[in-house]
Structures are given as structure tokens and as C-alpha cells.
Design an enzyme around this catalytic site. Structure first.
Site, PDB file in Angstrom:
ATOM      1  N   GLU A 147       0.820  -1.204   0.000  1.00 56.05           N
ATOM      2  CA  GLU A 147       0.000   0.000   0.000  1.00 56.05           C
ATOM      3  C   GLU A 147       0.859   1.261   0.000  1.00 56.05           C
ATOM      4  O   GLU A 147       0.539   2.246  -0.683  1.00 56.05           O
ATOM      5  CB  GLU A 147      -0.934   0.012   1.213  1.00 56.05           C
ATOM      6  CG  GLU A 147      -1.963  -1.102   1.232  1.00 56.05           C
ATOM      7  CD  GLU A 147      -3.049  -0.922   0.189  1.00 56.05           C
ATOM      8  OE1 GLU A 147      -3.046   0.114  -0.501  1.00 56.05           O
ATOM      9  OE2 GLU A 147      -3.891  -1.826   0.055  1.00 56.05           O
ATOM     10  N   ASP A 294      -4.386  -9.768  -8.594  1.00 58.92           N
ATOM     11  CA  ASP A 294      -4.789  -8.848  -9.649  1.00 58.92           C
ATOM     12  C   ASP A 294      -3.671  -8.022 -10.277  1.00 58.92           C
ATOM     13  O   ASP A 294      -3.350  -8.163 -11.461  1.00 58.92           O
ATOM     14  CB  ASP A 294      -5.915  -7.944  -9.146  1.00 58.92           C
ATOM     15  CG  ASP A 294      -5.611  -7.296  -7.795  1.00 58.92           C
ATOM     16  OD1 ASP A 294      -4.510  -7.528  -7.263  1.00 58.92           O
ATOM     17  OD2 ASP A 294      -6.459  -6.556  -7.277  1.00 58.92           O
ATOM     18  N   GLU A 406     -12.408   0.319  -9.528  1.00 59.14           N
ATOM     19  CA  GLU A 406     -11.981  -0.571 -10.618  1.00 59.14           C
ATOM     20  C   GLU A 406     -12.997  -0.647 -11.762  1.00 59.14           C
ATOM     21  O   GLU A 406     -12.618  -0.711 -12.944  1.00 59.14           O
ATOM     22  CB  GLU A 406     -11.696  -1.973 -10.075  1.00 59.14           C
ATOM     23  CG  GLU A 406     -10.390  -2.105  -9.305  1.00 59.14           C
ATOM     24  CD  GLU A 406     -10.499  -1.537  -7.903  1.00 59.14           C
ATOM     25  OE1 GLU A 406      -9.443  -1.279  -7.284  1.00 59.14           O
ATOM     26  OE2 GLU A 406     -11.641  -1.350  -7.420  1.00 59.14           O
TER      27      GLU A 406
END
Length: 933
Positions: A147, A294, A406
Site C-alpha cells: 500500500e 490482480d 476498478e
């Protein structure tokens, strides 16, 4: 999470193995030259309407960013319900999701390049000065490496990229001397100790001040990390190396990617979700394109675009072939086992896979991108937002929605690739839903439950970094952006890195020769942009023809799902038997079970027991089908058991000055009026006397025709309900007597009866924890007359009521804690979770013994047996289908904070400030409504 679209070189005739810089530039812009192909396929949106929607996005960003700066800065994130900043250590722990917070003004850094994209250059200049003046990167706090890389390092690099662009233009940032880049370099060196492992894979967490494995670091003992966590570093680290000339960052990121590639499952070419950072063994061996994996795939393709290294494209193409062979089941994308890729690992999908259609656009594979995107859009149209997870038959699996971007990202790239105005209408729907359901006076609040419309006191930094960027670019023409977006690549956090980095400090750009590539058919790889005529036949309705069969894929009938058409069945044989289709009385089904090695046993109590013996199957393929059938049957049985429970309900404050904007999640009762089957109950609230409601009320005139408030304890719930009903109440709200309890940290539960017949109770009863109940009690003390709506889900606000009941004097605005508009929260973090299942299914339900005076049944996730080697499972099969809105789906729970002394916040806003924000918000909505008229 995808690549910035551009218009150059879509059909370029680039020779195979062209110079890498040209290939990279070409691949980066394989997106939008087909724009004119689609204009005849749907009614185009006028430039005026596009400008209006673009301006609406700007206003929404101002609302979110302005409230962060006013109420939260310099905290990392805004808590939009309580109008204060989220400071780590001052709020109850949310588990892994808090690892993104490092006391470094996260939202401001994450928003830097968004300001420039939205033409807010003056605000950008001010924001950069604040970052340089106020942000400290040397805090004693443990943060997520993943992150911090994508949000903070990426934010600093994106800000630097656009700062030097503005400086070159000569109007803004003339004082700038690479200060953001120096901060990025400082942060990069702070992250490097995480890579001190034998494999080169980084530790998942690091202490910004003390690094790894020191006693004061409080980290360095982890053994596992997710594939995306280790594989989503190359763009930021390589850009940092190219900007500064310090090659060490790119070297470390490449080593991590090389190791993941070497550890792929060689027969399937898939990777698992989590891996041991020391041994390289796969810990979770399921594979998909959603949470945990992903952006690993995304960065392989984009690393080729930015760095021009053929090996990254080869790896991506190899993985992509495996994804389309095993995981893609159009329009679904289902996780499989890496060693048995024909076997589904689960029957649900998570929201993070919504980025994948956008990545497919960059790849040039448009048809499956259109299919998956349309399926996701149908789910959104049903629930207003994309749930964190949903099943293959489109039921809610995890009900949260933290305003993820997304889907908007994929919508943008599909529009850029096709020019189809349909995607502008999709974007318009996203804007409307955000304003209608997520907008609150102090920003935009995440959805705690898409079924009830309840809010969560959370506005993640990625909402400003990505959502508004993609929505604005969707409606913007080229002249609406002050720089050429085609010259940049988007990181997974939508930060912009210039493509000219591909020719800067390229000492590491030569092809990687440390990895062996086996069984790679080079003829299958795309080294040039595909021709427009191949992607889009000369049919203006091509995209519409792909979408049309999916229009009704999500509805309230019994969906049958999409059956995998496996290689072995393409010759005409029947597909394998699915658990949802099985009937114990069907002789053909019994014969199929026998062939799969599954025995059926009828028990004396009428249930059916299934047992599989793989050695008794007719063939290995039949044994694998039997294993899959048993796993599906286990999940089906677990789901049927959960569906017997009641879903959460909603308490919505509809009176002035709330007007339906505050929605509290409430526990239902197993007795009384069922709000899911009857019209909602609306009325003013009044406290009962005695407050516990355990005897005949002494103030029946006060509760007559109103919704009575009662405190939990000292008698049964049903007894309380009878007493307030006899006094004339039209409904009841039981408030927990355990001070400080909250659905933030405790699972909801449904109130049970008293073991007797409760048919005499005809009013609705709901339960609120102490924190949620105090919001109503505080409102009563402040405004006296408080009206609420009891329902199965939140209702739309009433704009007429807002117009009629505008506050007229300062007397309506008195000092009050901002916590009056607090809403319960529930967390599921799929961005940096090593295991969504492990982190989200570990609940701590409240356990009540028969001796408890309040009789409650806890609503909490059941332990779902997902072990594919389970020998048998007992289940009852009724074959019925129930309405999706009446199902209680599995929800994740966060651990309850064990420290009762933790402060709920230090920065409190007075009520007059909150009301002022409300008035501005109402005026903004009125303007939008006038514009719509």
C-alpha cells in the site's frame, strides 16, 4: 488499475521484434483509434451533456477533497460520517486495512496528480507545498509495503511527473526543484529493508522508522505475502530508478518478479494467492484475477510498456493464455486450483476483478472485456454498487462496498477503445449512484451493506486518487485536459508516470536472461497493435450484440449460472453434473454419481448423505468431476443453512436536519412484523418508562402512535415488545445496555422470542448497539422531535422535505458532538489481504447462554468447509429459489478492539459547522436537480 489510453499507432505496422522503445510506445496506445467505429451503434452523447457530467465530477471531487482538507488534514483519511480525520491509534483497529495508514497525510499525497488531471493547478501547487512542509516519512508506525508503494511512493512520483510538466509549460511550479522526487527517494530507501529475504520477495510490512526485525520494529516475523503484494512494485521502483539514476530500486523489484515467475505452477502457468517469502512454497494454491493476484498481472504488461523488456510481455502472455483457458468462464472469472485448474476453487467472485476488462483492453482482447464488464454492470444495476464479493448466481456474498474505482476504470478504457456512447451512460449511472447513495455532508461514505444502504465511516484515499480521475477523463475531450494523457502510463493506483522514462537511465532495460522460458509459442504473442478491423468487425452494433445476451443475467429468478465447457465435452458429450441441478430422485443423476465415484445414502431422518471414493470413479476425469461436485454440494449446503437466518435491517433518520442521510444498521427480530414482506414503519421516537420496558409502561401517552426506545436487559425481548405494543407503540427499537458496543466491532444478531407463541406481537422490532443507539438519543436531546424509518433497506431521501424544512435560525444549530451522525462500520480489505477468506471469515459472534435474560441468536458467518478432500456432507435439497433481497449472505467481521480506553477521536466538529455543510450539500443537490430538469 490500467494503462492510460491514447490514440496513436493503433494499426501501426511495427515489424516483429521492433526496437523496444517503439514497441513500448506502440503497446501503450493500443486503445482508442476505433472511436469512430462505434458512433453509429448508439445515440451519441452531446458535448454539452458530457461537459455537464464532467463539471459534476469536478463538484464531487471538490466536495470530497475540500472536506478532507477542512475536517481531516493532516490525518491520513477522512471519516465522513463524524467529520474528522482517521488517525492511526486513535480509532479502534480495523486490522490489516489500517496498514495503509502511516501518519503521512495519505489522502493528500494520493490526490496530487488528480488535481492536475482535473485542471486544478493552483490547488496542486498549494498541495505540493503542504506535502513538503508537513509530511513526515520517519514515523514509528508499521505499514504495508504494498500500500505504501502504490499510494505514497506512487503519489509522490505522479506528483513529481506532473510538477516538472507544469514547470516546463512556464506558468506554474516555477519554484519546484525535484523536492517530491527527493521525498520519494527517501521513502524508497525506507522500503528496501523489506527485501532482505533469501527469495527476494519483500516482507508484507515494515516500520518506517526502524525497518525490519529490530525489537522496536514490531514486524519482520511474517512468513507469507500475497502475489500482488510482491509483484506490484516494478513500475514505481523502476520509475524511481529512472528518475534518480539509483538502479537499486529497479533491481530489487525485478528480483521479486523473477522469483514469482520461477515459482509459477509449470503445468498450468498459474500462480497462487499467497506465497512463503522464505521458501517460495505456495501457501494458498487457488488462482484468479481478483484479490491477492490482480495487479501482478497488470504490472507484467505495463512493465513491458514502460521498460521495453520483452520478457515481461512473454510472461504476461503466458499467464494470460492460462487465465483464458482455465479462469475465464464468460462472463465470469472464477478462481481455480493451480494444480487442478479444471477444478473451481470457489463459487464467488470479488470486486477487485473489475479491473480486468480494462487490462484486456490494453491487451487488445475486447470481446471478453465487454462480456465481463456487462455482467458487472448488471450486478451494479441491481445493488447500486458492486458488492465486495458476489456468487456465481449473483447473490451478495460480502455486502460491503468501499467506493472502489476498478469498475469505473474499466468503463473508461472500454470507452476509449470503442468510442461506444453506451459506456458514457454507464459512467453517468456511477455518478448518480454516488451522489444518491454515498454522498454525505462531509464527503462520500463507503457502503457498509449494499442491500440496506447503510454507511461506513470511511473514505479511502484511492477514492480521490482513482475514481474522480477516471470519471473525469471518461467525459473529457482532449482539450479539456491541460496535458497529453497519452504520454503517461497509469499505475495500479492511477498515478501517472511518463513514457519517456523508457529511454532514461536504461542500464537495466536489456532482456532478462536469468529466467528460462519453456513451451512458449512465440507466434502467439502480439508484438504489434492489433488491426482495428480484427478487433471490431464492420458492424456498428458489434459491442451491443455481445452485451445483449447478458442484459438479464442478473435477475430475481433462479439463475442457473454459466456452465464451464471443458475440452473433454466439446465433442458433444454432456457437461458434468452440477450440485445445484442434482435431484436424488432422478435415475440419470444417480448413474452420473456412480460414475464419479459418489455414493448416495438415505438416512432414517429423511436426509441424503453423499460420500465420494475417487478410486471407484470410472476415470480420472470422472473422479475430478466428483471432487468438484462434492465441493459444490458442501458450499450449497452451507449457503442453504445461512439463508434460514434473517438479513440486517435499517433505521434511517428522516427528520430535519438528517433527511434520510444517516442510516444505521440494525439487527432484526424473529418475531413481530417482517419488514421484508410489509411496508416500512415510519414514526417519531419516544423513550419508554421504565426504560427497560420490562413492565407496564407508565407513559403510554408518550409512546402512543410512536416508535418506542427501550434498553436491553432484565427481561426477554418479546416481553418488552408486548409491553410497548400494549401502550400503543407502532414499533420498537431495543438499544444495547453495554456501553460502547458497536457493529464496528461486534457481529449483528437477531432477537429471538421467549420460547412461547409470539404471533400476538404485530409491531416491528429492531436492535441497535450502543454506539448506533446513542446517535438517536443524542438527536432527541438536540431536536426533541426525531422521526425514523424502520425498513429492510434504506430508502431514497425526500428532496421535497429538505426544501420545506430548511433550518431558519441559529437556534437550530447548537453545539453537538459530530458523533451524532456516526454510522456503524464493517471492514473487508481486499487490496492488501494475503487471504480474503482467512481475514474476513474469522468472526467473533456474541455468545448468549440460555441463562441470559435477553434471548438473542447471533447472526454471524458459518464456518464454511472448503476442503475439496472432504469425504461426505449431509444436506437437504429442496430445489427452491428465494428472493435475493431476503437472503442473509456471508459477511466479514473485524476483531473487536480489546482496549476499552481507546479514544474515538480527538477532532470534533460542532453541529453548526456540520449543518452548514449540510446546507451547502442540499443546495448542490438542488442545482443538480434543476440541471436535470
Amino acid at each position: 488499475m490500467s494503462e492510460a489510453g491514447g490514440g496513436r499507432g493503433f494499426g501501426s505496422s511495427v515489424p516483429q521484434r521492433a526496437p523496444w522503445s517503439l514497441v513500448a510506445a506502440t503497446a501503450a496506445f493500443c486503445l482508442v483509434s476505433a472511436t469512430s467505429v462505434w458512433t453509429a451503434g448508439a445515440s451519441p452523447m452531446s458535448r454539452e451533456e458530457k461537459q455537464k457530467l464532467g463539471n459534476q465530477v469536478l463538484e464531487m471531487f471538490d466536495h470530497a477533497y475540500g472536506n478532507y482538507m477542512e475536517h481531516a488534514y493532516p490525518a491520513d483519511e477522512l471519516m465522513p460520517l463524524t467529520c474528522r480525520g482517521r488517525v492511526r491509534g486513535q480509532e479502534p483497529s480495523r486490522g490489516d486495512v489500517d496498514d495503509a495508514l502511516g501518519k503521512f497525510s495519505l489522502t493528500l499525497i494520493d490526490s496530487l496528480d488528480t488535481l492536475v488531471v482535473l485542471n486544478k493547478t493552483k490547488e496542486f501547487e498549494d498541495a505540493v507545498r503542504k506535502v513538503l512542509r508537513d509530511v513526515n516519512l520517519d514515523n514509528d508506525v508499521v505499514v504495508s509495503v504494498f500500500e505504501t508503494n502504490i499510494r505514497v511512493l506512487g503519489g509522490l512520483l505522479g506528483g513529481h511527473s506532473l510538477a516538472i510538466m507544469l514547470k516546463e509549460k512556464g506558468e506554474y511550479m516555477q519554484w519546484y526543484s525535484d523536492e517530491l522526487l527527493q521525498m520519494a527517494k527517501q521513502l524508497g530507501y525506507k522500503l528496501l529493508p523489506a527485501f532482505n529475504t533469501t527469495s527476494g520477495l519483500p516482507y508484507p510490512r515494515i516500520n518506517l522508522k526502524f525497518g525490519i526485525r529490530k525489537p522496536e520494529a514490531r514486524t519482520g516475523t511474517e512468513t507469507d505475502t500475497c502475489t500482488a503484494c510482491a509483484g506490484t512494485l516494478i513500475l514505481e521502483f523502476a520509475a524511481l530508478s529512472r528518475f534518480t539514476g539509483a538502479t537499486i530500486f529497479e533491481e530489487y523489484a525485478r528480483k521479486a518478479l523473477d522469483f514469482l515467475w520461477e515459482k509459477r505452477q509449470r503445468s498450468s502457468n498459474l500462480v497462487g494467492v499467497t506465497i512463503n517469502i522464505h521458501t517460495g512454497d505456495w501457501v494458498r494454491k487457488d488462482s484468479g484475477v481478483g484479490a491477492g493476484i490482480d495487479s501482478y498481472y497488470e504490472y507484467l504488461l505495463k512493465a513491458y510498456v514502460l521498460l521495453g523488456d520483452d520478457s515481461f510481455l512473454e510472461r504476461f502472455n503466458t499467464h494470460y493464455d492460462a487465465i483464458m483457458r482455465y479462469i475465464s468462464q464468460p462472463p465470469l472469472l472464477l478462481d481455480v486450483h493451480i494444480h487442478k485448474p479444471m477444478l473451481n476453487a470457489r463459487t464467488w467472485m470479488d470486486a477487485l476483478l473489475a479491473f480486468f476488462p480494462g487490462l484486456q483492453v490494453l491487451k487488445g482482447d475486447i470481446r471478453p472485456a465487454i462480456e465481463t464488464h456487462e455482467m458487472l454492470y448488471q450486478v451494479i444495476k441491481k445493488h447500486n454498487f458492486l458488492p465486495e464479493a458476489f456468487t456465481t448466481d449473483f447473490r451478495v456474498h460480502w455486502a460491503q462496498h468501499p467506493l472502489r474505482p476498478e469498475f469505473a476504470e474499466s468503463t473508461y478504457f472500454l470507452y476509449k477503445a470503442t468510442g461506444d456512447p453506451y459506456y458514457l451512460e454507464v459512467g453517468k449511472t456511477l455518478i448518480e449512484n454516488l451522489n444518491k447513495y454515498a454522498r454525505v455532508p462531509c464527503g462520500f461514505a463507503a457502503m457498509k451493506d449494499v442491500r440496506t444502504g447503510s454507511h461506513e465511516d470511511r473514505m479511502d484515499s484511492f477514492f480521490l486518487a482513482e475514481m474522480f480521475k477516471y470519471l473525469y477523463l471518461l467525459f473529457a475531450d482532449k482539450e479539456d485536459v491541460i496535458f497529453d494523457i497519452e504520454d503517461y502510463i497509469f499505475t495500479t493506483e492511477a498515478h501517472l508516470l511518463p513514457l519517456w522514462l523508457s529511454t532514461t537511465n536504461q542500464r537495466l532495460s536489456k532482456k532478462n536472461t536469468t529466467s528460462e522460458y519453456t513451451e512458449l509459442d512465440d507466434s502467439n504473442f502480439d508484438w504489434t497493435c492489433p488491426n482495428t478491423q480484427i478487433l471490431f468487425p464492420n458492424d456498428p452494433l458489434y459491442a451491443q450484440s455481445i452485451r445483449e445476451p447478458l442484459k438479464n443475467v442478473v435477475d430475481k429468478s433462479c439463475p442457473r449460472g454459466i456452465i464451464r465447457v471443458e475440452e473433454s465435452f466439446r465433442s458433444g458429450a454432456k457437461p458434468p453434473l452440477r450440485a445445484r441441478d442434482f435431484m436424488a430422485t432422478n435415475p440419470e443423476h444417480l448413474e452420473i454419481l456412480k460414475k464419479m465415484g459418489v455414493s448416495l445414502i438415505h438416512l432414517k431422518d429423511g436426509r441424503v448423505q453423499l460420500v465420494q471414493h475417487a478410486i471407484q470413479a470410472a476415470s480420472p476425469i470422472d473422479a475430478e468431476d466428483g471432487l468438484r461436485f462434492m465441493q459444490e454440494m458442501i458450499e450449497l449446503s452451507s449457503q442453504q443453512q445461512k439463508e434460514q437466518q434473517l438479513p440486517p435491517r435499517a433505521v434511517q433518520i428522516v427528520s430535519h436536519p438528517f433527511f434520510g442521510r444517516v442510516v444505521l444498521t440494525a439487527g432484526p427480530a424473529q418475531f413481530g412484523l417482517d419488514l421484508s414482506k410489509h411496508k416500512e414503519t415510519r414514526g417519531f421516537v419516544a423513550s419508554s418508562k421504565p426504560y427497560n420496558g420490562c413492565s407496564e409502561l407508565t407513559n403510554p401517552e408518550a409512546v402512543m402512535g410512536k416508535i418506542a426506545l427501550i434498553q436491553r436487559g432484565q427481561c426477554m425481548f418479546a416481553e418488552k415488545a408486548r409491553n410497548i405494543q400494549n401502550a400503543g407503540a407502532i414499533g420498537g427499537i431495543v438499544i444495547d445496555d453495554n456501553e460502547g458496543s458497536s457493529s464496528d466491532t461486534a457481529p449483528l444478531f437477531q432477537m429471538a422470542g421467549d420460547g412461547k407463541d409470539t404471533d400476538d406481537i404485530t409491531i416491528p422490532m429492531l436492535f441497535l448497539f450502543s454506539k448506533e443507539g446513542s446517535i438517536i438519543l443524542d438527536a432527541i436531546r438536540e431536536y426533541e422531535e426525531v422521526e425514523v424509518l424502520l425498513s429492510d433497506k434504506a430508502k431514497d431521501r425526500d428532496p421535497e422535505m429538505e426544501n420545506e424544512e430548511q433550518p431558519s435560525s441559529e437556534n437550530d444549530s447548537q453545539n453537538q458532538s459530530a458523533e451524532q451522525i456516526a454510522s456503524s462500520s464493517q471492514e473487508v480489505d481486499l487490496v492488501d489481504q494475503e487471504s480474503p477468506e482467512e481475514s474476513s471469515l474469522n468472526s467473533h459472534p456474541e455468545s448468549l447462554s440460555p441463562a441470559d435474560t435477553d434471548n438473542a441468536a447471533s447472526i454471524s458467518p458459518s464456518e464454511q468447509n472448503s476442503n475439496p478432500t472432504e469425504n461426505h456432507e449431509t444436506t437437504s435439497l429442496d430445489g427452491e429459489c428465494t428472493d435475493l433481497d431476503n437472503q442473509l449472505q456471508e459477511q466479514s467481521e473485524t476483531e473487536e478492539d480489546s482496549n476499552p480506553n481507546v479514544s474515538w477521536g480527538k477532532k470534533v466538529q460542532p453541529i453548526d459547522s456540520i449543518l452548514a455543510d449540510w446546507n451547502e450539500d442540499i443546495e448542490a443537490f438542488e442545482m443538480m436537480e434543476k440541471d436535470e430538469l
